[in-house]
Design an enzyme around this catalytic site. Sequence first.
Site, PDB file in Angstrom:
ATOM      1  CG  ASP A   1      -5.780   6.893   6.312  1.00 50.74           C
ATOM      2  OD1 ASP A   1      -6.806   6.267   6.619  1.00 50.74           O
ATOM      3  OD2 ASP A   1      -4.724   6.332   5.948  1.00 50.74           O
TER       4      ASP A   1
ATOM      5  CG  HIS B   1     -10.862   7.704   4.072  1.00 57.69           C
ATOM      6  ND1 HIS B   1     -10.787   7.733   5.446  1.00 57.69           N
ATOM      7  CD2 HIS B   1      -9.614   7.405   3.635  1.00 57.69           C
ATOM      8  CE1 HIS B   1      -9.535   7.457   5.810  1.00 57.69           C
ATOM      9  NE2 HIS B   1      -8.813   7.266   4.736  1.00 57.69           N
TER      10      HIS B   1
ATOM     11  CE1 TYR C   1      -3.314   1.226   8.670  1.00 55.72           C
ATOM     12  CE2 TYR C   1      -1.739   1.174   6.866  1.00 55.72           C
ATOM     13  CZ  TYR C   1      -2.823   1.756   7.491  1.00 55.72           C
ATOM     14  OH  TYR C   1      -3.414   2.859   6.950  1.00 55.72           O
TER      15      TYR C   1
END
Length: 291
Positions: free
Chosen positions: A97, A264, A209
């Site tokens: 990720d 995921h 982020y």
Amino acid sequence: FLLFQDSGLRFHYVAAGERGKPLMLLLHGFPEFWYSWRHQLREFKSEYRVVALDLRGYGETDAPPHKENYKLDCLIADIKDILESLGYNKCVLIGHDWGGMIAWLVAICYPEMVTKLIVVNFPHPSVFTEYILRHPSQLIKSGYYFFFQMPWFPEFMFTLNDFKILKSLFTSQATGIGRKGCRLTAEDIEAYLYVFSQPGALTGPINHYRTIFSCLPLQHHEVIMPTLLLWGERDAFMEVEMAEITRIYVKNHFRLTILSEASHWLQQDQPDIVNKLIWTFLKEETKRKRE
């Protein structure tokens, strides 16, 4: 813990395997910490010094307050410093990720440090940025990247209903580990809740982020070491087409394995298969070099 002179940050890590064995460095994703590699720490310690980090801002690693401290070049420099502090000049680098994003960038910027690159459910960063712009469906799946740009509110959302969002990421039908995977135990969920319910524990992770749009797209793209990309096809956040396109950027042996029933959270969802695929990749390359 490792303390860095330049940044003054303390990094927390968990290690298995003897010092002096080749280094395998593991970089987790969001919203995770070193614990998401528990199956790999056990598996690879026979032949490697396996080190699972808490990335900058996560878990017990220091979390500088300003979002500028989370730019990608800081995160890449962290990995270089960690390698040196552990007494190594190269490693097998594995990222999942967001940790996969960092792993790609370390491999691109410091190719001499990475003997083999293994990425789980994250495409080459250039594929990611180009694909998002052309595919609204992926843009929607990556909507949280935009949501996270807001100050304080995303952190607040995560804390609601006793961290319901956090739990459902790992356990819900839409995003969690499916029926055929290794479901997280109550203790596993507790471990995640404990880490992220500490005061301010979500701000560092979300700050990763908050700087992304200032750092992409990249100037350099090519990856020159043997690369394994593992992908859970039922990833709710990443479209599988990006995995195939990644091949273009790897100028060496590239192997892609897509696991059809996996989510995921691949290395926790299908640890046995993932570990087997990693062993095969590590052994196969050594064989090829000796020929």
